[in-house]
Design a protein around this motif. Sequence first.
Motif, short mmCIF file in Angstrom:
data_model
loop_
_atom_site.label_atom_id
_atom_site.label_comp_id
_atom_site.label_asym_id
_atom_site.label_seq_id
_atom_site.Cartn_x
_atom_site.Cartn_y
_atom_site.Cartn_z
N THR A 1 0.74 -1.13 0.04
CA THR A 1 0.00 -0.09 0.01
C THR A 1 0.94 1.28 0.20
N GLN A 2 0.56 2.19 -0.93
CA GLN A 2 1.35 3.27 -0.96
C GLN A 2 0.61 4.42 -0.97
N ASN A 3 1.01 5.76 -0.56
CA ASN A 3 0.11 6.84 -0.64
C ASN A 3 0.95 8.34 -0.52
N TYR A 4 0.71 9.00 -1.60
CA TYR A 4 1.57 10.19 -2.15
C TYR A 4 0.59 11.49 -1.92
N ASN A 5 1.13 12.33 -1.18
CA ASN A 5 0.39 13.50 -1.11
C ASN A 5 1.04 14.89 -1.20
N LEU A 6 0.61 15.67 -1.96
CA LEU A 6 1.29 17.06 -2.31
C LEU A 6 0.01 18.09 -2.28
N ASN A 7 0.44 19.10 -1.33
CA ASN A 7 -0.49 20.20 -1.20
C ASN A 7 0.35 21.69 -1.10
N ASN B 1 -5.25 27.09 -3.80
CA ASN B 1 -5.08 25.80 -3.13
C ASN B 1 -4.80 24.67 -4.08
N LEU B 2 -3.71 23.98 -4.14
CA LEU B 2 -3.74 22.93 -5.04
C LEU B 2 -3.33 21.61 -4.33
N SER B 3 -4.06 20.37 -4.59
CA SER B 3 -3.64 19.05 -3.84
C SER B 3 -3.77 18.15 -4.89
N LEU B 4 -2.75 17.22 -4.70
CA LEU B 4 -2.47 15.90 -5.49
C LEU B 4 -2.35 14.64 -4.42
N ASN B 5 -3.30 13.74 -4.99
CA ASN B 5 -2.92 12.46 -4.10
C ASN B 5 -3.04 11.24 -4.85
N TYR B 6 -2.01 10.34 -4.79
CA TYR B 6 -1.95 9.16 -5.20
C TYR B 6 -2.05 8.13 -4.06
N LYS B 7 -2.76 6.82 -4.22
CA LYS B 7 -3.06 5.81 -3.41
C LYS B 7 -3.17 4.66 -4.11
N SER B 8 -2.42 3.56 -3.95
CA SER B 8 -2.57 2.25 -4.37
C SER B 8 -2.40 1.11 -3.49
N SER B 9 -2.90 -0.13 -3.75
CA SER B 9 -2.62 -1.17 -3.12
C SER B 9 -2.61 -2.52 -3.60
N ASP B 10 -1.92 -3.53 -3.33
CA ASP B 10 -2.03 -4.80 -4.08
C ASP B 10 -3.25 -5.61 -3.52
N GLY B 11 -3.80 -4.94 -2.34
CA GLY B 11 -4.93 -5.69 -1.60
C GLY B 11 -4.64 -6.95 -0.81
N HIS B 12 -5.63 -7.15 0.05
CA HIS B 12 -5.40 -8.32 1.00
C HIS B 12 -5.59 -9.62 0.17
N ARG B 13 -5.97 -9.73 -0.56
CA ARG B 13 -6.16 -11.08 -1.80
C ARG B 13 -5.82 -10.82 -3.22
N ALA B 14 -5.59 -11.87 -3.64
CA ALA B 14 -5.67 -12.03 -5.16
C ALA B 14 -6.61 -11.04 -5.75
N ASN B 15 -6.45 -10.71 -6.89
CA ASN B 15 -7.30 -9.63 -7.53
C ASN B 15 -7.88 -8.58 -6.75
N SER B 16 -7.49 -8.09 -5.74
CA SER B 16 -8.27 -7.02 -5.04
C SER B 16 -7.32 -5.77 -5.06
#
Length: 331
Positions: A144-150, A161-176
Amino acid sequence: MLLSSLLFGKNESAISDSLNFVYNQSILDPISKNYSSIFVTKKGIEGYGFFDNRAGFINIRGVGQGRRVAIYRDGIPMNLQIDGMPLIDIFNMGYVDNISIEKGSSSLIYGKNAFGGVVNITSFTDTTYGNSANTTIGYGSFNTQNYNLNSKLNRDKFISNLSLNYKSSDGHRANSDFSRFDLYLRTQYKLNGNYNLKLNGSFTDVFSRNPGIVNRPLLRSLSDINIATISFELSNKFSKANGGLILYTTIYRNSINEGFVPSDFPTEYQSIFKERIFGVRGNEDFTLKNSSILSAGFDYSYNAGNILRDDFKNIENNQELLDANISELSM
């Protein structure tokens, strides 16, 4: 009579007793009774990991499925008219300053979709003087990754005000696995003591897979949602009158593949839904000598949408299932 002065700034004397406010601290608290008891969605706040490819809905006092609760974000309607669903599932609650909830029928004031009530979401704007920028990076389980810029610019009469956010994860199961990207831009310029200009924009892209239940897993069940909004607002505030004019446009797109269980044949198509919204709305509240309020306004919106059955193997087999548009004018 079609919208409250809440959309252009609070007029305390016009606020109903059935109106409630929830603020940022309570919104972000996952066990907050103030937030969870007011409205809930089918898929929660972000809805990753397990879902059935259907949009969430909002209930207020037991009413809400379909077009029965009007939703606004910064004065922009967030109810799709062609599809009929609200866009609450893909909101990033980290950018919300407060949520006001009008419980009960409010169609006279807010117009369409307000039979059960109204939810008005206000984004956060940092109005402190000066310039600043900050960033956060997070990493957790399941990749799980989270990147935030304000960033904030506040000089004299101009605020941005400018905000950028990216969040991703492989999930707790396959195909999640899932990922989402958010961009929020809020600018305002004070022309003088009575008039204020605002230009706001946002873009959100959400991708997620549905693994199915454990004893009946799904393959190739995924959803990819994009929504972009931009609005221009001119507001005014005098001792005896206040209101404004707002122009907005929203572009929404989702592609959904229902998936298949391993024992079935793979699906060979996906559903693609698009809706484009354009609207202009204005209102003015006048305070009379006896402290009563006279309001006047108009609301025009144009919605156009289509649903396409997209064949993976042969584009000639693509089938348009729906092509419709709706124009509405209220005064």
